[in-house]
Write an enzyme that holds these catalytic residues in place. Structure first.
Site, PDB file in Angstrom:
ATOM      1  NE  ARG A  15       1.676   7.666  -3.995  1.00 33.01           N
ATOM      2  CZ  ARG A  15       3.070   8.366  -3.768  1.00 33.01           C
ATOM      3  NH1 ARG A  15       2.855   9.493  -3.089  1.00 33.01           N
ATOM      4  NH2 ARG A  15       3.769   7.621  -3.645  1.00 33.01           N
ATOM      5  CG  ASP A  16      -0.085   5.520 -11.927  1.00 28.90           C
ATOM      6  OD1 ASP A  16      -0.515   6.349 -12.732  1.00 28.90           O
ATOM      7  OD2 ASP A  16       0.842   4.585 -12.583  1.00 28.90           O
ATOM      8  CG  LEU A  17      -6.611   3.978  -8.796  1.00 25.11           C
ATOM      9  CD1 LEU A  17      -7.938   4.289  -8.164  1.00 25.11           C
ATOM     10  CD2 LEU A  17      -6.673   2.475  -8.887  1.00 25.11           C
ATOM     11  CB  THR A 204       3.451   5.850 -14.912  1.00 24.33           C
ATOM     12  OG1 THR A 204       2.496   4.820 -14.797  1.00 24.33           O
ATOM     13  CG2 THR A 204       3.994   6.351 -13.378  1.00 24.33           C
TER      14      THR A 204
END
Length: 207
Positions: A15-17, A204
């Protein structure tokens, strides 16, 4: 992509590549490999849960880095699946190959608007000398509908192998051992390839 294949094989979506979570390292034998970091907002899919959601993701919150987030992730964290990571891999590949982002915009809000309503800049819009086949692979990762992307990272790796060095076939084998290719992809090759990264980080955000 080996690490993502292994994560997906046990039901974990990153979910945060993004480039800032990919570190180039060396193995004991001196070979290069990419280490995937920061599974802090990953989603664990519980096979016993009919909805496919963990309690941590039963929310409308949006988490991730806008430049690398899929449309469904922008709408709701509960909607993410392996297809969301495939989208992020497509963005990273585009950035590695061209040095630009496929959904570049001046602000996070404009990035989100372009992802949700616009079209990506294609590889050969930036560099006409790139192979048409490679452009098609990356463009498929960036399809707005998750079902129109590659069925899994193995299928993606099979398509990428044509443009990768020969030694990448070892990675393809590892990936295919983690996740079986779809029926259509299985007739094409075997399976896998790692991502090389040396690009700026993106923060992020949670909003």
């Amino acid at each position: 992509m080996e690490a993502i294949a292994e994560a997906h094989s046990i039901g974990v979506v990153h979910r945060d590549l993004k480039p800032g979570n990919l570190f180039l390292s060396k193995g004991p034998d001196g070979s290069d490999f990419v280490k995937v970091l920061d599974f802090g907002i990953s989603k664990a899919t519980d096979p016993q849960n009919a909805s496919g959601e963990s309690s941590l993701t039963q929310t409308s919150a949006v988490m991730g880095s806008p430049f690398y987030m899929s449309p469904e992730q922008m709408l709701s964290a509960r909607n993410v699946s392996a297809a969301s990571d495939i989208w992020a891999i497509g963005v990273i590949l585009h950035q590695l190959i061209t040095g630009t982002l496929p959904f570049a915009a001046a602000t996070p809000e404009k990035v989100c608007s372009r992802v949700l309503n616009g079209s990506p800049t294609l590889l050969r819009d930036v560099n006409p000398n790139l192979p048409a086949g490679l452009e098609q692979v990356v463009a498929r990762c960036l399809q707005r509908r998750p079902q129109n992307r590659f069925a899994n990272v193995t299928d993606l790796a099979i398509k990428l192998i044509e443009f990768a060095p020969e030694h990448s076939r070892r990675s393809l084998t590892f990936i295919s051992d983690c996740i079986d290719p779809s029926e259509s992809a299985a007739s094409t090759v075997e399976v896998k390839m790692p991502v090389q990264v040396d690009v700026p980080d993106s923060p992020t955000v949670v909003y």
